[in-house]
Write a protein that holds these residues in place. Structure first.
Motif, PDB file in Angstrom:
ATOM      1  N   CYS A   6       0.846  -1.196   0.000  1.00 16.37           N
ATOM      2  CA  CYS A   6       0.000   0.000   0.000  1.00 16.37           C
ATOM      3  C   CYS A   6       0.876   1.239   0.000  1.00 16.37           C
ATOM      4  CB  CYS A   6      -0.892   0.006   1.241  1.00 16.37           C
ATOM      5  SG  CYS A   6      -1.901   1.488   1.330  1.00 16.37           S
TER       6      CYS A   6
ATOM      7  N   TYR B 164      -0.324   4.216   0.597  1.00 17.78           N
ATOM      8  CA  TYR B 164      -0.879   5.207   1.501  1.00 17.78           C
ATOM      9  C   TYR B 164      -0.153   5.174   2.832  1.00 17.78           C
ATOM     10  CZ  TYR B 164      -4.641   7.197  -1.130  1.00 17.78           C
ATOM     11  OH  TYR B 164      -5.338   7.924  -2.025  1.00 17.78           O
ATOM     12  N   SER B 165      -0.452   6.148   3.665  1.00 12.37           N
ATOM     13  CA  SER B 165       0.105   6.089   5.009  1.00 12.37           C
ATOM     14  C   SER B 165      -0.948   6.579   5.978  1.00 12.37           C
ATOM     15  CB  SER B 165       1.395   6.888   5.116  1.00 12.37           C
ATOM     16  OG  SER B 165       1.358   7.979   4.220  1.00 12.37           O
ATOM     17  N   CYS B 166      -2.096   5.932   5.934  1.00 13.05           N
ATOM     18  CA  CYS B 166      -3.148   6.235   6.883  1.00 13.05           C
ATOM     19  C   CYS B 166      -2.537   6.051   8.272  1.00 13.05           C
ATOM     20  CB  CYS B 166      -4.346   5.310   6.680  1.00 13.05           C
ATOM     21  SG  CYS B 166      -5.010   5.453   5.011  1.00 13.05           S
TER      22      CYS B 166
ATOM     23  N   TYR C 151      -3.353   5.299  11.210  1.00 14.81           N
ATOM     24  CA  TYR C 151      -3.665   4.227  12.154  1.00 14.81           C
ATOM     25  C   TYR C 151      -3.169   2.867  11.687  1.00 14.81           C
ATOM     26  CZ  TYR C 151      -7.155   3.905   8.542  1.00 14.81           C
ATOM     27  OH  TYR C 151      -7.744   3.828   7.311  1.00 14.81           O
ATOM     28  N   CYS C 152      -2.691   2.820  10.435  1.00 10.40           N
ATOM     29  CA  CYS C 152      -2.566   1.516   9.779  1.00 10.40           C
ATOM     30  C   CYS C 152      -1.126   1.024   9.715  1.00 10.40           C
ATOM     31  CB  CYS C 152      -3.148   1.610   8.372  1.00 10.40           C
ATOM     32  SG  CYS C 152      -3.126   0.030   7.528  1.00 10.40           S
TER      33      CYS C 152
ATOM     34  N   VAL D  36      -0.146  -1.528   7.822  1.00  9.91           N
ATOM     35  CA  VAL D  36       0.153  -2.202   6.552  1.00  9.91           C
ATOM     36  C   VAL D  36       1.339  -1.614   5.782  1.00  9.91           C
ATOM     37  CG1 VAL D  36      -0.718  -2.657   4.214  1.00  9.91           C
ATOM     38  CG2 VAL D  36      -2.059  -3.293   6.200  1.00  9.91           C
ATOM     39  N   PRO D  37       1.378  -0.303   5.575  1.00 11.14           N
ATOM     40  CA  PRO D  37       2.504   0.222   4.792  1.00 11.14           C
ATOM     41  C   PRO D  37       3.845  -0.146   5.429  1.00 11.14           C
ATOM     42  CG  PRO D  37       0.800   1.870   5.029  1.00 11.14           C
ATOM     43  CD  PRO D  37       0.431   0.758   5.958  1.00 11.14           C
TER      44      PRO D  37
ATOM     45  N   GLN E 197      -4.839  -4.338  -1.515  1.00 12.31           N
ATOM     46  CA  GLN E 197      -5.007  -3.463  -0.356  1.00 12.31           C
ATOM     47  C   GLN E 197      -5.775  -2.205  -0.742  1.00 12.31           C
ATOM     48  OE1 GLN E 197      -3.818  -4.752   2.541  1.00 12.31           O
ATOM     49  NE2 GLN E 197      -5.220  -3.222   3.307  1.00 12.31           N
ATOM     50  N   THR E 198      -5.360  -1.599  -1.844  1.00 18.38           N
ATOM     51  CA  THR E 198      -6.146  -0.497  -2.433  1.00 18.38           C
ATOM     52  C   THR E 198      -6.327  -0.937  -3.884  1.00 18.38           C
ATOM     53  OG1 THR E 198      -4.118   0.697  -2.964  1.00 18.38           O
ATOM     54  CG2 THR E 198      -5.237   1.326  -0.936  1.00 18.38           C
TER      55      THR E 198
ATOM     56  N   HIS F  52     -10.084   2.043  -2.701  1.00 18.38           N
ATOM     57  CA  HIS F  52      -9.888   3.280  -1.936  1.00 18.38           C
ATOM     58  C   HIS F  52     -10.684   4.377  -2.645  1.00 18.38           C
ATOM     59  CE1 HIS F  52      -8.033   6.854  -0.251  1.00 18.38           C
ATOM     60  NE2 HIS F  52      -7.502   6.091   0.678  1.00 18.38           N
TER      61      HIS F  52
ATOM     62  N   ARG G  65      -6.493  10.366   5.021  1.00 25.61           N
ATOM     63  CA  ARG G  65      -7.246   9.528   4.088  1.00 25.61           C
ATOM     64  C   ARG G  65      -7.302  10.087   2.663  1.00 25.61           C
ATOM     65  NH1 ARG G  65      -8.067   4.447   4.134  1.00 25.61           N
ATOM     66  NH2 ARG G  65     -10.114   4.584   3.186  1.00 25.61           N
TER      67      ARG G  65
HETATM   68 FE1  SF4 Z   1      -3.223   1.586   2.969  1.00 26.48          FE
HETATM   69 FE2  SF4 Z   1      -5.731   0.906   3.575  1.00 26.48          FE
HETATM   70 FE3  SF4 Z   1      -3.866   1.025   5.518  1.00 26.48          FE
HETATM   71 FE4  SF4 Z   1      -4.756   3.278   4.384  1.00 26.48          FE
HETATM   72  S1  SF4 Z   1      -5.982   1.807   5.593  1.00 26.48           S
HETATM   73  S2  SF4 Z   1      -2.605   2.744   4.781  1.00 26.48           S
HETATM   74  S3  SF4 Z   1      -5.110   2.670   2.284  1.00 26.48           S
HETATM   75  S4  SF4 Z   1      -3.898  -0.366   3.798  1.00 26.48           S
END
Ligand code: SF4
Ligand code: 5AD
Length: 434
Positions: free
Chosen positions: A145, A147-149, A151-152, A154-155, A189-190, A223, A262
């Motif tokens: 991903c 993005y760099s939301c 809270y997340c 994943v990145p 992921q997106t 997304h 977001r």
């Molecule tokens: Fe990426 Fe989704 Fe996490 Fe945002 S919420 S950083 S779009 S995986």
């Protein structure tokens, strides 16, 4: 009797797997590295984010065939994703024998004992019948991903986006179809940020829909930023692409959306919802929401509730914010747990109230259901339907919705004036004509 463990996620999961393995060993089982000789397949899942979960989910999906190959095989799903999505797992993968959430790992010994002692029911034996093909298959199109939301995690744990080539994806789709798939769900992921050379997600959608034998195409999770007009037009214009979108909004407050990084506003999301519904009347729109994000004021929270009411999501998943170490939001001061619980409850009640209203509106309507197994299938709008008649997996039938009280709808085959009996005699043409 042998068991096989597949572990996703962190060291904690690895340790939990070892612990659960010890319970099996205490019951006289032996661990194997070869899933083919196993009678029990344990998948220890991770919910670090959707990507990790998707992998676990497609694995579990695959296990339906693993299980069907040898009588009395059992599938056990444990861990963080099992905790978070227990109902969904049970709903989506009814062949799973035991689901143990991460919080219940300590009870695993007792639960495993029950599983091993359970008499094989007729229903279970039926699953062990000759390998049936998987009607709905997942195909991963990208990982990571960009993005760099805030809270997340994943990145941080998955890195930047990488895309499979169109050729690879189309090849996989064709393989799934050859194995019996009629519905393809593209995963990423997106997922709609997909690109490959000059091709974008809309091009991929079109190409997948054109693969011989593909009757339905879905995708998770898009997304909002990449939900372009072209994607919407393609969805609306290509019949195989199902009119159902799971589009995480996370919050209805612009302040929170900004804090979450977001990359869209409440107004932009609302516009999107309107655009999609205009392009695809009768579509379903579902979402993910995080409640109790750091700094979420009562006003911010009201904004989320009002967005839910304004959009009237067909269903949704509400998450209590949980800080993930290493993410920017983990540095922010968290709300007290009780407050998060309270908001979670209030949000759940609202989303469920609307979901029930939406479902009840389907009562008496006709829906095309692609039968996935036994008497279960899905509408194009992605409602699960239990059909009162026996229809072979892979068949699409028109049903009349007879009950919409529960998340799984009830339906009866109804091809206009043709009764079910006639339908069976006339075969598919009657349905297609109707
Ligand atoms: Fe990426 Fe989704 Fe996490 Fe945002 S919420 S950083 S779009 S995986
Ligand atoms: N806390 C709570 N929910 C989260 N999600 C992602 N990260 C977190 C977190 N730290 C939710 C988002 C996402 C869904 C898959 O999980 O709503 O869309």
């Amino acid at each position: 009797m042998k068991y096989y463990v597949r572990t996703y996620g962190c060291q904690m999961n690895v340790a939990d797997s070892a612990e659960m393995g010890r319970h099996f060993k205490a019951k006289g089982l032996v661990e194997t590295q070869d899933e083919n000789e196993a009678s029990i397949f344990l998948v220890n899942t991770c919910t670090v984010r959707q990507h990790a979960e998707d992998r676990a989910l497609s694995e579990i999906g695959r296990l339906r065939r693993w299980k069907a190959r040898v009588p009395n095989r059992k599938v056990v799903v444990t861990g963080c994703a099992a905790e978070r999505t227990k109902e969904y797992l049970e709903d989506r993968f009814p062949f799973v024998d035991l689901v143990v959430g991460a919080k219940s790992i300590e009870d695993f010994g007792v639960l495993a004992e029950r599983l091993l002692d359970r008499r094989v029911t007729d229903e279970e034996l039926e699953y062990a019948a000759p390998v049936d093909d998987k009607v709905a298959a997942f195909v991963t199109i990208m990982r990571g991903c960009n993005y760099s939301c805030t809270y997340c995690i994943v990145p941080a744990v998955r890195g930047r986006e990488i895309y499979h080539s169109m050729d690879q994806i189309l090849g996989e789709v064709a393989d799934r179809v050859a194995e019996g798939a009629r519905e393809i769900t593209l995963l990423g992921q997106t997922v709609n940020s997909y690109r490959n050379g000059p091709n974008r997600f809309a091009d991929l959608l079109k190409a997948v829909a054109q693969v011989d034998g593909v009757e339905r195409v879905r995708f998770i999770s898009p997304h909002p930023y990449y939900m372009t007009d072209r994607v919407i037009e393609t969805m609306a214009g290509v019949h195989q692409v199902c009119p159902s979108v799971h589009l995480p909004v996370q919050s209805g407050s612009n302040t929170m959306l900004k804090q979450m990084l977001r990359n869209y506003t409440r107004e932009e999301y609302l516009d999107l919802a309107t655009k999609m519904r205009r392009a695809m009347p009768g579509m379903t729109l579902s979402t993910d929401i995080i409640v109790g994000f750091p700094g979420e004021t009562p006003q911010d929270f009201r904004q989320t509730l009002s967005l839910i009411e304004e959009i009237e999501f067909d269903w949704g998943f509400i998450f209590k914010y949980s800080p993930r170490q290493g993410t920017p939001a983990a540095q922010f001061e968290s709300h007290p747990q009780e407050l998060i619980e309270e908001r979670h409850q209030e949000c759940l009640e609202l989303i469920d109230r609307i979901a029930i209203k939406k479902r009840l509106a389907l009562l008496g309507t006709h829906q095309d259901v692609l039968v996935e197994e036994d008497n279960f299938g899905r509408t194009r709008t992605n409602y699960k339907v239990h059909i009162s008649e026996d229809i072979a997996a892979g068949e699409e039938v028109r049903v009349r919705i007879t009950n919409a009280q529960r998340a799984t709808l009830e339906g009866a085959v109804d091809n206009g004036n043709v009764t079910f009996k006639n339908f069976r005699e006339e075969g598919r043409t009657a349905i297609n004509a109707g």
